[in-house]
Design a protein around this motif. Structure first.
Motif, PDB file in Angstrom:
ATOM      1  N   ARG A 201    -125.178 -33.303  16.460  1.00 26.83           N
ATOM      2  CA  ARG A 201    -124.174 -32.551  17.227  1.00 26.83           C
ATOM      3  C   ARG A 201    -124.707 -32.270  18.629  1.00 26.83           C
ATOM      4  O   ARG A 201    -125.798 -31.719  18.790  1.00 26.83           O
ATOM      5  N   VAL A 202    -123.935 -32.655  19.635  1.00 29.19           N
ATOM      6  CA  VAL A 202    -124.286 -32.416  21.028  1.00 29.19           C
ATOM      7  C   VAL A 202    -123.480 -31.224  21.524  1.00 29.19           C
ATOM      8  O   VAL A 202    -122.245 -31.272  21.540  1.00 29.19           O
ATOM      9  N   GLU A 203    -124.174 -30.170  21.913  1.00 28.62           N
ATOM     10  CA  GLU A 203    -123.538 -28.959  22.425  1.00 28.62           C
ATOM     11  C   GLU A 203    -123.480 -29.041  23.947  1.00 28.62           C
ATOM     12  O   GLU A 203    -124.506 -29.049  24.621  1.00 28.62           O
ATOM     13  N   LEU A 204    -122.266 -29.116  24.492  1.00 29.08           N
ATOM     14  CA  LEU A 204    -122.099 -29.167  25.935  1.00 29.08           C
ATOM     15  C   LEU A 204    -122.058 -27.759  26.527  1.00 29.08           C
ATOM     16  O   LEU A 204    -121.707 -26.786  25.846  1.00 29.08           O
ATOM     17  N   ALA A 205    -122.407 -27.646  27.797  1.00 31.44           N
ATOM     18  CA  ALA A 205    -122.307 -26.363  28.497  1.00 31.44           C
ATOM     19  C   ALA A 205    -120.842 -25.944  28.547  1.00 31.44           C
ATOM     20  O   ALA A 205    -119.942 -26.789  28.593  1.00 31.44           O
ATOM     21  N   PRO A 206    -120.562 -24.624  28.524  1.00 27.11           N
ATOM     22  CA  PRO A 206    -119.171 -24.143  28.463  1.00 27.11           C
ATOM     23  C   PRO A 206    -118.297 -24.626  29.614  1.00 27.11           C
ATOM     24  O   PRO A 206    -117.074 -24.759  29.456  1.00 27.11           O
ATOM     25  N   ASP A 207    -118.882 -24.905  30.767  1.00 22.28           N
ATOM     26  CA  ASP A 207    -118.070 -25.292  31.926  1.00 22.28           C
ATOM     27  C   ASP A 207    -117.820 -26.794  32.024  1.00 22.28           C
ATOM     28  O   ASP A 207    -117.155 -27.255  32.951  1.00 22.28           O
ATOM     29  N   VAL A 208    -118.336 -27.574  31.085  1.00 22.03           N
ATOM     30  CA  VAL A 208    -118.136 -29.021  31.120  1.00 22.03           C
ATOM     31  C   VAL A 208    -116.753 -29.345  30.554  1.00 22.03           C
ATOM     32  O   VAL A 208    -116.415 -28.963  29.435  1.00 22.03           O
ATOM     33  N   VAL A 209    -115.950 -30.035  31.363  1.00 25.71           N
ATOM     34  CA  VAL A 209    -114.604 -30.415  30.948  1.00 25.71           C
ATOM     35  C   VAL A 209    -114.649 -31.794  30.298  1.00 25.71           C
ATOM     36  O   VAL A 209    -115.182 -32.743  30.870  1.00 25.71           O
ATOM     37  N   VAL A 210    -114.096 -31.890  29.106  1.00 25.47           N
ATOM     38  CA  VAL A 210    -114.084 -33.143  28.350  1.00 25.47           C
ATOM     39  C   VAL A 210    -112.672 -33.702  28.330  1.00 25.47           C
ATOM     40  O   VAL A 210    -111.715 -32.975  28.049  1.00 25.47           O
ATOM     41  N   SER A 211    -112.526 -34.981  28.641  1.00 21.40           N
ATOM     42  CA  SER A 211    -111.228 -35.645  28.585  1.00 21.40           C
ATOM     43  C   SER A 211    -110.953 -36.097  27.160  1.00 21.40           C
ATOM     44  O   SER A 211    -111.506 -37.100  26.694  1.00 21.40           O
TER      45      SER A 211
END
Length: 313
Positions: free
Chosen positions: A127-137
């Protein structure tokens, strides 16, 4: 010649090293055979999950399942996300962990499902946890990113999709001596410890213009080997790799040139053949491309002026 024992398919022992394991086989030479130990490269599924969104409203999505050789799984996941354009900076990733179960499964069902996976099922979901401000398409994720050479979509669509996500590039100033280039396959092979054990695994190596080996990764999947290699460089904040050459132990496909482009690699060399679309990517994005790099010969598909010490007949 006696027939092999009918009950002998393979006798597997749980490996101490998850990247390879021993099997008992019957080796045939001429009209005789004998029982010997052989070493195989391990192939297991890896599910990559993506956790994203604002704190308190996180979403977790399974985005890929790939058959890979265990080892460097976090590098593989990071490299996959970087080369597919999901993340652009190592700071986009907060952490990478092994997940306990797949999305949407109850604990009991997860245990039953994963019990069929070889050896260590708890290490087959990342599982890759992205930073909260990263927008994913999510649209890109639903489309499974861009097209590949196996999906039946035309090359033009693949190239247009790649143009929308590729990082900005500077002028390609990478240069290498032809004599240095021809020595690289042997250096890659010497560094491939799993290949030396099994004889059946792909390798990807990163070199500088002096022929110094900067990194090497191996996997049963050639694309996984490249993701592991580029992912390690990405997590170490060493991308884009404009002063580096990517050497592939097999052929060069569109997908592998795409990954090199996303990693900022200036040159790709392979011991096998490139595909037509791989050559088009090299031309369109000014990546030096060499194929059939064996012994003292190679073919230049793009960027001849960057390879020094050779002349036209």
């Amino acid at each position: 010649m006696k027939s092999p024992s009918p009950n002998l398919v393979s006798e597997l022992a749980p490996p101490a090293n998850r990247s390879s394991h021993e099997v008992t086989i019957e080796k045939v030479i001429g009209h005789s055979f004998r029982r010997v130990q052989d070493t195989l490269a391990v192939e297991e599924p890896l599910e990559i999950q993506l956790a994203h969104g604002a704190i308190g409203a996180r979403s977790v999505k399974s985005i890929s399942v790939t058959m890979r050789t265990p080892g460097d799984d976090f590098d593989l996941a990071a490299g996959f996300l970087m080369t597919e354009g999901v993340v652009r900076d190592s700071n986009d990733i907060e952490q990478i962990v092994y997940a306990a179960s797949s999305i949407g499964e109850a604990s009991r069902e997860s245990e039953e499902t994963h019990s069929a996976l070889p050896y260590q099922p708890g290490k087959n979901v990342v599982r890759v946890e992205l930073a909260p401000d990263v927008v994913v398409s999510l649209a890109n994720l639903e489309r499974n990113f861009y097209t590949t050479s196996s999906c039946g979509i035309c090359g033009k669509a693949s190239l247009l999709a790649l143009q929308t996500v590729c990082p900005p590039r500077r002028k390609n100033i990478f240069q290498i001596e032809a004599d240095t280039l021809t020595r690289l396959p042997d250096r890659l092979r010497e560094a491939q410890s799993l290949f030396n054990l099994t004889g059946g695994i792909h390798g990807a190596g990163l070199f500088n213009s002096e022929g110094e080996l900067l990194g090497v990764k191996e996997d049963v999947g050639r694309h996984n080997a490249v993701d592991k290699l580029l992912g390690a460089e990405f997590l170490a904040d060493r991308t884009p790799l404009r002063q580096a050459l990517l050497l592939l132990s097999g052929r060069a496909s569109f997908e592998l040139l795409q990954k090199a482009l996303m990693g900022g690699v200036s040159m790709v060399a392979c011991v096998g053949a490139p595909s037509s679309l791989a050559v088009q990517v090299a031309i369109d994005f000014d990546i030096i491309l060499v194929g059939f790099l064996r012994d003292n010969h190679f073919n230049i598909y793009h960027g001849a002026k960057h390879i020094l010490g050779h002349s036209a007949d």
